[in-house]
Design a protein around this motif. Structure first.
Motif, PDB file in Angstrom:
ATOM      1  N   GLU B 146       0.840  -1.195   0.000  1.00 10.14           N
ATOM      2  CA  GLU B 146       0.000   0.000   0.000  1.00 10.14           C
ATOM      3  C   GLU B 146       0.887   1.262   0.000  1.00 10.14           C
ATOM      4  O   GLU B 146       0.647   2.209  -0.745  1.00 10.14           O
ATOM      5  N   ARG B 147       1.929   1.247   0.813  1.00 11.67           N
ATOM      6  CA  ARG B 147       2.833   2.400   0.876  1.00 11.67           C
ATOM      7  C   ARG B 147       3.654   2.523  -0.408  1.00 11.67           C
ATOM      8  O   ARG B 147       3.859   3.625  -0.913  1.00 11.67           O
ATOM      9  N   LYS B 149       2.871   1.529  -3.420  1.00 10.22           N
ATOM     10  CA  LYS B 149       2.043   1.975  -4.552  1.00 10.22           C
ATOM     11  C   LYS B 149       1.734   3.458  -4.462  1.00 10.22           C
ATOM     12  O   LYS B 149       1.779   4.175  -5.462  1.00 10.22           O
ATOM     13  N   ALA B 150       1.428   3.930  -3.261  1.00  7.18           N
ATOM     14  CA  ALA B 150       1.135   5.361  -3.109  1.00  7.18           C
ATOM     15  C   ALA B 150       2.380   6.181  -3.430  1.00  7.18           C
ATOM     16  O   ALA B 150       2.306   7.212  -4.097  1.00  7.18           O
ATOM     17  N   TYR B 151       3.540   5.688  -2.982  1.00  7.74           N
ATOM     18  CA  TYR B 151       4.781   6.420  -3.230  1.00  7.74           C
ATOM     19  C   TYR B 151       5.086   6.467  -4.721  1.00  7.74           C
ATOM     20  O   TYR B 151       5.501   7.504  -5.253  1.00  7.74           O
ATOM     21  N   ASP B 153       2.984   6.471  -7.123  1.00 10.56           N
ATOM     22  CA  ASP B 153       2.096   7.458  -7.747  1.00 10.56           C
ATOM     23  C   ASP B 153       2.517   8.885  -7.407  1.00 10.56           C
ATOM     24  O   ASP B 153       2.421   9.784  -8.233  1.00 10.56           O
ATOM     25  N   LEU B 165      -4.096  11.767  -4.394  1.00  6.62           N
ATOM     26  CA  LEU B 165      -3.842  10.360  -4.069  1.00  6.62           C
ATOM     27  C   LEU B 165      -5.139   9.632  -3.743  1.00  6.62           C
ATOM     28  O   LEU B 165      -5.329   8.479  -4.123  1.00  6.62           O
ATOM     29  N   HIS B 170      -5.894   5.613  -3.214  1.00  8.22           N
ATOM     30  CA  HIS B 170      -5.012   5.263  -2.101  1.00  8.22           C
ATOM     31  C   HIS B 170      -5.658   5.658  -0.781  1.00  8.22           C
ATOM     32  O   HIS B 170      -6.161   6.763  -0.657  1.00  8.22           O
ATOM     33  N   GLY B 175      -1.383   7.483   1.661  1.00  7.94           N
ATOM     34  CA  GLY B 175      -1.094   8.760   1.013  1.00  7.94           C
ATOM     35  C   GLY B 175      -0.192   9.625   1.877  1.00  7.94           C
ATOM     36  O   GLY B 175       0.772  10.220   1.399  1.00  7.94           O
ATOM     37  N   ALA B 178       3.294   8.318   1.738  1.00 11.12           N
ATOM     38  CA  ALA B 178       3.963   8.589   0.465  1.00 11.12           C
ATOM     39  C   ALA B 178       4.476  10.031   0.428  1.00 11.12           C
ATOM     40  O   ALA B 178       5.602  10.292   0.014  1.00 11.12           O
TER      41      ALA B 178
END
Ligand SMILES: [Zn+2]
Lengths: 432, 288
Positions: B146-147, B149-151, B153, B165, B170, B175, B178
């Motif tokens: 999760e972290r 993927k947000a980062y 983006d 985000l 996210h 978010g 990130a």
């Protein structure tokens, strides 16, 4: 006509024409007025005379509530309530778009600008040359290349209370799962599953508000009601004219006396599907009959075999009640725990029945076994049985000044199967 | 504002140990946070792994344990003193290797050259079984991904914001991480953490619910014992001026007597915990 009332019109004309001397315009305008021409016609005539297009002349200062989405080139006197820039992908590549909210004395509306007009939150502007357009069923103010901004020395909206203003846009009916930040005028139907009154300080005076949680079949959300709410937990209500505010990043439904709130007596909502919540949703809110899955990571002081005051039921400390002094205690079992699911952390108090079940031992047996000990052995038992295990807790969450506490009516260990999910995550990670 | 109880963050050792920043409270009793490369603010953490070894750096009466717990991606370093009675009790009885769960608080140490170390002050340690450990790996993988993927983006955005985000789906917690990862670490490579998730999940699949092989467990270290501690204490007394002894000088003196830096750190922590020395200001140690 006095000079002061001409000033805004002169500004309008200036806005429609390039490089005109203000004194000269004032002379011109006075001439027309002397001939008995009204201000608006005079303004248009002057613009035409100097090569401007009359339709570029401002149609005057409008109230936000009167906009229909077809107006071009008008003025507004507004306070910016927020403004941010974002990059939008267009056919011609990425372009910055400024969006925000504007308020006057009549309502709050969205604005957007492709011209990079960033406004300062909290500041009042006289905006010339705005236009209105329909956007997603709402009216939005567009600030184009001809828009100009004045910041009046004395704020004409200094005393404006935006809290009570109606929001932009037509009423939109939404399910709770579709509620998101920035929505202005929504209609929701939900079952009240928790509510508490509290007093906050607004504009230096205390104000009573209601903090609660509502649920529909899709989601449970916190709400804040800024006026009276003569309903109870379990009631299904319809709120027309709510707005959405973020609280700690989580959208929350807000409404006040301007909203139309009805009790829907014959409506039952099945909230079963939205019962499961993250601990982060409950950490700061009360709720009724919800479910949380998390790891039991701590057993707190005051757990195990306790003795209660026969008068008030408080737990005794060293045989003494805080109110009724020394007492012959009534034995009881409870476990105070911390449940943590990685998104948040909740206190929970496991009642007598649950504790008996977890220990496979009832209160009398416990008294026989541990009644004369310091109880450490029993705590050891609980630690061994509970720490690090995943449980599903179902029950009510009460909120006080120290945070939330769950009082589960039932609890079960969740030995969920994991291998399939492990494998499917690995499959999705092939790109990494 | 009600400050909630600190959530026990799920993260793998490799992310925790790669941290280079902390958010240190100025007020007393306010929490400290380690900021990980993926932007987690960690005050409390929860992990499971193999207790590889333990070392008693204290005495029989006043034990102080150092322990290592290995997850599939790296090692968590634990330090338990007298203010951690439950972990102390568990560590004094439990023989490595053993599969354990740990809930603990962050503990940090910055070396003179600026190298930042994050270790763990355990609040509780308990035995767990393989399915429990596997579930922890799964949950920790979910949070880590999760972290990540947000980062990823955030790196794509010109002006990243929580709102953008959220529009990308996210959750707020990811978010926030990130944005903080970007703020503290800039644009950095996070592939190592995705690899770690893969390795951890693969270990679960390979283990298939059975206990994992712990062949590379290091031998249990000898207790440091009282004499080394006494040596350090006498060095501190010797070097103490009016305001105390410089940490740097203590370290030099200890090196000369082949007491390594990590051991010294432990001993000083033990002495601090026992109240034999105190830290008038950062970098100075004074004996009572
Ligand atoms: Zn009493």
């Amino acid at each position: 006509m006095d000079e002061d009332s001409l000033a805004p019109v002169i500004q309008e004309i200036k806005g429609a024409l390039q490089d005109m001397d203000e004194e000269k315009l004032r002379e011109e305008l006075n001439k027309y007025l002397m001939y008995g021409i009204n201000l608006r016609e005079a303004r248009n005539a002057i613009i035409r005379k100097y090569g401007g297009r009359p339709n570029t002349a401002s149609i005057g200062t409008l109230d936000l509530k009167d906009l229909t989405g077809a107006e071009n080139n008008f003025d507004v006197i507004v306070r910016c309530m927020g403004c941010s820039e974002r990059m939008l992908k267009t056919q011609n590549g990425e372009k910055p778009l400024v969006i925000g909210l504007l308020a006057d004395r009549t309502m709050i509306r969205r604005f957007s600008s492709w011209e990079g007009h960033m406004l300062e939150k909290g500041r009042t502007y006289v905006i010339h040359g705005a236009s209105a357009r329909p956007f997603r069923g709402e009216v939005e103010i567009s600030l184009g290349p001809y828009a100009t901004f004045e910041e009046p020395e004395e704020d004409p909206l200094a005393d404006l209370d935006v809290g009570g203003l109606p929001r932009y846009g037509p009423l939109v009916q939404v399910k709770l799962k579709d509620i998101h930040h920035g929505m202005g005028n929504v209609e929701v139907v939900g079952k009240i599953i928790g509510m508490e009154e509290k007093t906050i300080t607004a504009n230096d005076s205390p104000k009573r508000i209601i903090d609660g949680m509502m649920a529909d079949e899709t989601k449970r959300l916190r709400f804040t009601c800024w006026s009276e709410l003569p309903y109870n937990v379990g009631d299904v209500i319809r709120v027309k004219g709510a707005y959405v505010k973020d609280w700690r990043g989580i959208p929350q439904v807000n409404f006040d006396e301007r909203a139309e709130i009805d009790l829907l007596e014959d409506v039952e909502i099945d909230i079963e599907g939205s019962r499961r919540l993250n601990a982060e949703d409950l950490q700061f809110a009360g709720a009724t009959d919800v479910e949380v899955r998390g790891v039991l990571i701590e057993i707190r002081e005051g757990s195990g075999l306790i003795f209660r005051c026969p008068v008030c039921n408080r737990a005794l400390t060293s045989g003494t009640c805080a109110v009724h002094s020394e007492q012959e205690g009534v034995p009881d079992l409870r476990v105070k725990v911390v449940i943590d699911d990685g998104t948040g952390s909740l206190f929970a108090v496991l009642n007598t029945e649950i504790t008996e079940e977890l220990l496979c031992m009832d209160v009398p047996e416990c008294v026989r076994k541990y009644g004369t000990t310091d109880g450490r052995e029993l705590i050891e038992q609980l630690n061994k049985r509970l720490l690090g295990r995943t449980f599903v807790l179902r029950g009510n969450v009460i909120k006080d000044d120290f945070g939330s506490t769950m009082l589960p009516g039932s609890i079960s260990e969740d030995e969920f199967p994991y291998m399939d999910e492990v494998k499917s995550i690995l499959e999705t990670m092939e790109g990494y | 504002m009600v400050r909630g109880r600190e959530t026990a963050q799920r993260l793998f050792a490799v992310e925790y140990n790669s941290s280079r920043f902390e958010d240190r409270a100025i007020e007393e009793n306010a929490p400290n946070y380690v900021i990980t490369p993926l932007g987690s603010h960690v005050n409390r953490l929860f992990f499971m792994g193999v207790l590889m070894n333990k070392t008693n750096t204290g005495t029989g009466d006043l034990p102080n344990f150092k322990a290592e717990v290995r997850d599939p991606t790296g090692t968590f370093y634990l330090y338990a003193g007298q203010y951690q009675p439950q972990p102390l009790a568990v560590l004094s009885h439990l023989e490595p290797p053993a599969l354990v769960g740990v809930v603990g608080k962050v503990r940090t140490f910055t070396k003179e050259d600026g190298t930042f170390y994050s270790s763990v002050k355990p609040e509780s340690i308990f035995k767990v079984d393989v399915p429990q450990r596997d579930r922890w790996v799964l949950e920790t993988s979910r949070f880590t991904l999760e972290r990540i993927k947000a980062y990823e983006d955030v790196l794509e955005m010109e002006e990243p914001s929580l709102e953008l985000l959220a529009e990308k789906g996210h959750p707020t917690r990811a978010g926030e991480c990130a944005l903080d990862a970007l703020r503290h670490y800039g644009r950095s490579e996070v592939k190592a953490y995705a690899d770690a998730v893969k390795i951890a999940l693969m270990a679960v699949v390979e283990g298939n619910g059975r206990p994992v092989e712990i062949g590379n467990a290091e031998p249990v270290k000898e207790d440091i014992g009282e004499d080394v501690k006494a040596t350090v204490l006498s060095i501190i007394k010797e070097l103490s001026g009016e305001r105390g002894a410089l940490y740097r000088d203590i370290m030099k003196e200890c090196e000369a007597r082949s007491i390594d830096k990590i051991t010294l750190e432990e001993i000083i922590q033990a002495l601090l915990d026992e109240g034999q020395v105190y830290e008038p200001t950062i970098g100075l140690i004074k004996s009572i």
